[in-house]
Design a protein around this motif. Structure first.
Motif, PDB file in Angstrom:
ATOM      1  N   ILE A 263      61.555  45.170  10.208  1.00  8.40           N
ATOM      2  CA  ILE A 263      62.278  43.963   9.694  1.00  8.40           C
ATOM      3  C   ILE A 263      61.402  43.099   9.524  1.00  8.40           C
ATOM      4  CG2 ILE A 263      64.161  42.389  10.296  1.00  8.40           C
ATOM      5  CD1 ILE A 263      65.820  44.692  11.818  1.00  8.40           C
ATOM      6  N   ARG A 264      60.517  42.719  10.981  1.00 10.72           N
ATOM      7  CA  ARG A 264      59.448  41.499  10.695  1.00 10.72           C
ATOM      8  C   ARG A 264      58.768  42.001   9.542  1.00 10.72           C
ATOM      9  NH1 ARG A 264      58.534  38.709  15.122  1.00 10.72           N
ATOM     10  NH2 ARG A 264      56.237  38.420  14.432  1.00 10.72           N
ATOM     11  N   ARG A 265      58.161  43.088   9.277  1.00  8.81           N
ATOM     12  CA  ARG A 265      57.256  43.374   7.997  1.00  8.81           C
ATOM     13  C   ARG A 265      58.146  43.094   6.567  1.00  8.81           C
ATOM     14  NH1 ARG A 265      56.239  47.903   9.475  1.00  8.81           N
ATOM     15  NH2 ARG A 265      57.496  49.031   7.879  1.00  8.81           N
ATOM     16  N   SER A 273      61.644  48.137   0.271  1.00  7.82           N
ATOM     17  CA  SER A 273      61.521  49.603   0.271  1.00  7.82           C
ATOM     18  C   SER A 273      62.411  49.949   1.589  1.00  7.82           C
ATOM     19  CB  SER A 273      60.195  49.930   0.619  1.00  7.82           C
ATOM     20  OG  SER A 273      59.544  49.308   1.679  1.00  7.82           O
ATOM     21  N   ASP A 274      62.427  49.421   2.544  1.00  7.77           N
ATOM     22  CA  ASP A 274      63.305  49.525   3.846  1.00  7.77           C
ATOM     23  C   ASP A 274      64.581  48.996   3.864  1.00  7.77           C
ATOM     24  OD1 ASP A 274      61.328  51.113   5.045  1.00  7.77           O
ATOM     25  OD2 ASP A 274      60.300  49.264   5.658  1.00  7.77           O
ATOM     26  N   LEU A 275      65.120  48.620   2.761  1.00  6.96           N
ATOM     27  CA  LEU A 275      66.602  47.827   2.449  1.00  6.96           C
ATOM     28  C   LEU A 275      67.685  48.693   3.256  1.00  6.96           C
ATOM     29  CD1 LEU A 275      68.045  45.385   2.064  1.00  6.96           C
ATOM     30  CD2 LEU A 275      68.373  46.426  -0.273  1.00  6.96           C
ATOM     31  N   HIS A 280      71.524  49.435   7.558  1.00  8.48           N
ATOM     32  CA  HIS A 280      72.106  49.997   8.441  1.00  8.48           C
ATOM     33  C   HIS A 280      71.851  49.699  10.020  1.00  8.48           C
ATOM     34  CE1 HIS A 280      73.315  53.927  10.745  1.00  8.48           C
ATOM     35  NE2 HIS A 280      72.151  53.798  11.294  1.00  8.48           N
ATOM     36  N   LEU A 281      70.783  48.927  10.197  1.00  6.18           N
ATOM     37  CA  LEU A 281      70.501  48.385  11.704  1.00  6.18           C
ATOM     38  C   LEU A 281      71.547  46.888  11.642  1.00  6.18           C
ATOM     39  CD1 LEU A 281      66.512  48.686  11.716  1.00  6.18           C
ATOM     40  CD2 LEU A 281      68.432  49.874  13.189  1.00  6.18           C
TER      41      LEU A 281
END
Length: 330
Positions: A263-265, A273-275, A280-281
């Motif tokens: 999340i920080r990144r 790319s990690d949406l 989900h988190l």
């Protein structure tokens, strides 16, 4: 749950007159200013801020029939001024955020250019203050001018915290106080001032602040839980802009190691790319539940702030407006 039209009904005539006043109040001699201003003013939206101002004025006992000719439509002018200022901030926000979509249609900056959008936003602010001066109320002018400064400061503060994963909830609340809550506060306190009900200024100002806090928290929740068709913008836009909103702040406090670092990144880079993983988190870590709790808490504080107002259909509409905003989470 009461619907929007039921909330609007007690001031429906005022609202229609205010809407007409906005459209006729934009009277630039420059055709492009008229074209772009009309486009953004008529872009949709429920005009919640001017509606709140009209309801607050009536809840304070503002009676147009008891006003002299010079003051009879001041409540309408104030509501129109509020909407012009709000529209100007949206136009500027879209330029800053490089947004291409607002309320489901192309933004002014996407339709014309950034320069055109910025300058027309400037015109709307200037026109709002031109109309404000015509009310000849120095205290109202003070409320509006100092509040507008704080709105601008809130936007700059948000820019300062962009891509900063170490932003705290206190930072977030300071940002939304300026960028969102402050204009609601101007709308409600200004209405009490026009109605000459000094004792109701503080309660209505508090209502506007807590309503605004709840409204923005709900908006930020929906950026991770809604869909593009409902939002009128793309899901994950806040993350793409590197905005550490409350859902991300609350989630980072509840996850650790690689999830926290992911999340920080993403905040630092604005990467999507990690949406899906981040959504989900947010939904499973307890972050979403905390944000929902805070939105409900702020809504309850807004409603409680109205206690000193006399009972009326207008007060009831203000209460229902806060409940309706919260119901967007259902």
């Amino acid at each position: 749950m009461t619907d929007f039209n039921s909330i609007l009904q007690p001031v429906a005539d005022d609202f229609a007159a205010m809407d007409h006043f906005i459209k006729t109040g934009i009277n630039s001699k420059v055709p492009l200013v008229l074209q772009v201003s009309s486009y953004v003013v008529e872009a949709g939206g429920k005009r919640m801020r001017p509606l709140m101002s009209l309801l607050a004025a009536r809840a304070c006992g503002f009676d147009e029939s008891q006003q002299d000719e010079k003051h009879s439509n001041h409540n309408l002018k104030l509501a129109a001024i509020i909407e012009m200022l709000h529209t100007a901030t949206l136009v500027h926000d879209d330029v800053v955020d490089e947004s291409g979509l607002r309320r489901g249609r192309p933004t002014a900056n996407a339709t014309w250019t950034n320069a055109t959008a910025v300058l027309v936003g400037d015109y709307l602010i200037a026109r709002a203050f031109d109309l404000l001066v015509s009310l000849k109320d120095l205290e109202l002018l003070h409320i509006m001018s100092s509040g507008t400064c704080e709105i601008a400061e809130g936007e700059v503060l948000q820019l300062q915290h962009q891509h900063n994963p170490d932003s705290t909830e206190a930072d977030y609340l300071q940002i939304i106080y300026g960028k969102t809550s402050r204009l609601f506060m101007i709308a409600t306190e200004g209405a009490a001032l026009l109605a000459h009900t000094e004792h109701l200024r503080a309660p209505l100002k508090a209502y506007g602040e807590h309503f605004g806090n709840a409204f923005q928290i709900i908006d930020d929740i929906l950026d991770y839980t809604s869909d593009a068709a409902t939002l009128g913008k793309n899901i994950g836009d806040d993350l793409a802009e590197g905005k550490p909103t409350l859902p991300l702040i609350a989630t980072m406090q509840r996850v650790h190691n690689s999830d926290n670092e992911m999340i920080r990144r993403s905040i630092q880079t604005g990467g999507l790319s990690d949406l899906d993983k981040i959504v989900h988190l947010v939904k499973t870590s307890g972050g979403l539940e905390y944000c929902q709790f805070r939105a409900k808490e702020e809504t309850e504080l807004a409603i409680a702030a109205l206690a000193p107002l006399p009972d009326s259909i207008y007060k009831e509409s203000l209460i229902n407006l806060a409940k309706l905003a919260l119901s967007r989470l259902n």
